[in-house]
Design a protein around this motif. Structure first.
Motif, mmCIF file in Angstrom:
data_model
loop_
_atom_site.group_PDB
_atom_site.id
_atom_site.type_symbol
_atom_site.label_atom_id
_atom_site.label_comp_id
_atom_site.label_asym_id
_atom_site.label_seq_id
_atom_site.Cartn_x
_atom_site.Cartn_y
_atom_site.Cartn_z
ATOM 1 N N THR A 55 -66.783 94.510 -11.276
ATOM 2 C CA THR A 55 -66.048 94.594 -12.532
ATOM 3 C C THR A 55 -65.440 95.981 -12.657
ATOM 4 N N TRP A 56 -64.110 96.002 -12.755
ATOM 5 C CA TRP A 56 -63.385 97.263 -12.935
ATOM 6 C C TRP A 56 -63.281 97.533 -14.427
ATOM 7 N N ASP A 57 -63.723 98.698 -14.849
ATOM 8 C CA ASP A 57 -63.719 99.066 -16.263
ATOM 9 C C ASP A 57 -62.360 99.575 -16.758
ATOM 10 N N LEU A 58 -61.340 99.471 -15.933
ATOM 11 C CA LEU A 58 -59.966 99.896 -16.232
ATOM 12 C C LEU A 58 -59.833 101.415 -16.323
ATOM 13 N N ASN A 59 -60.805 102.129 -15.764
ATOM 14 C CA ASN A 59 -60.708 103.579 -15.669
ATOM 15 C C ASN A 59 -60.228 103.949 -14.277
ATOM 16 N N ASN A 60 -59.506 105.072 -14.187
ATOM 17 C CA ASN A 60 -59.024 105.525 -12.883
ATOM 18 C C ASN A 60 -60.094 106.354 -12.168
ATOM 19 N N ILE A 61 -59.736 106.905 -11.029
ATOM 20 C CA ILE A 61 -60.679 107.678 -10.224
ATOM 21 C C ILE A 61 -61.262 108.850 -11.017
ATOM 22 N N SER A 62 -60.472 109.409 -11.937
ATOM 23 C CA SER A 62 -60.920 110.550 -12.747
ATOM 24 C C SER A 62 -61.746 110.129 -13.959
ATOM 25 N N GLY A 63 -61.860 108.825 -14.194
ATOM 26 C CA GLY A 63 -62.639 108.337 -15.327
ATOM 27 C C GLY A 63 -61.849 108.098 -16.594
ATOM 28 N N ALA A 64 -60.529 108.308 -16.547
ATOM 29 C CA ALA A 64 -59.681 108.080 -17.714
ATOM 30 C C ALA A 64 -59.165 106.641 -17.726
ATOM 31 N N LYS A 65 -59.001 106.083 -18.916
ATOM 32 C CA LYS A 65 -58.468 104.724 -19.059
ATOM 33 C C LYS A 65 -57.039 104.689 -18.517
#
Length: 108
Positions: free
Chosen positions: A72-82
């Motif tokens: 499940t991808w939480d829709l955050n990028n590699i840096s943790g931002a949405k």
């Protein structure tokens, strides 16, 4: 690397193993940016790599699946931002070979 020559439709290659590409499901698609449950990649067999790219071809997130049947991808990028709303592409590979790719629509 991302290739801008991706087709406009989802392509699968079910002849390649170990991944049965036709059984992979990505849902919900489209998905709301505010969805707290995330985007599910189901039907995995283990050993896959999943990469998600934005429309500019930049890698947004990478997941290496060792044994799970879902991610499940939480829709955050590699840096943790949405991530922003828009169109994204996913690429699933196994044993270094492309298995499946498709589009993801993230809406407001």
């Amino acid at each position: 690397n991302f290739s801008p020559l991706f087709a406009n439709t989802i392509k699968t290659n079910p002849a390649l193993s170990p991944l049965a590409a036709s059984t992979i499901q990505v849902y919900p698609n489209p998905i709301s940016r505010e969805d707290t449950l995330g985007l599910v990649f189901a039907g995995l067999t283990g050993g896959e790599s999943i990469k998600v790219y934005n429309i500019a071809g930049e890698n947004v997130i990478f997941h290496s699946n060792s044994s799970s049947t879902t991610w499940t991808w939480d829709l955050n990028n590699i840096s943790g931002a949405k991530v922003s709303t828009g169109i994204y592409f996913y690429l699933i590979t196994a044993s270094g070979k492309q298995q499946k790719f498709g589009k993801i629509a993230i809406k407001p």
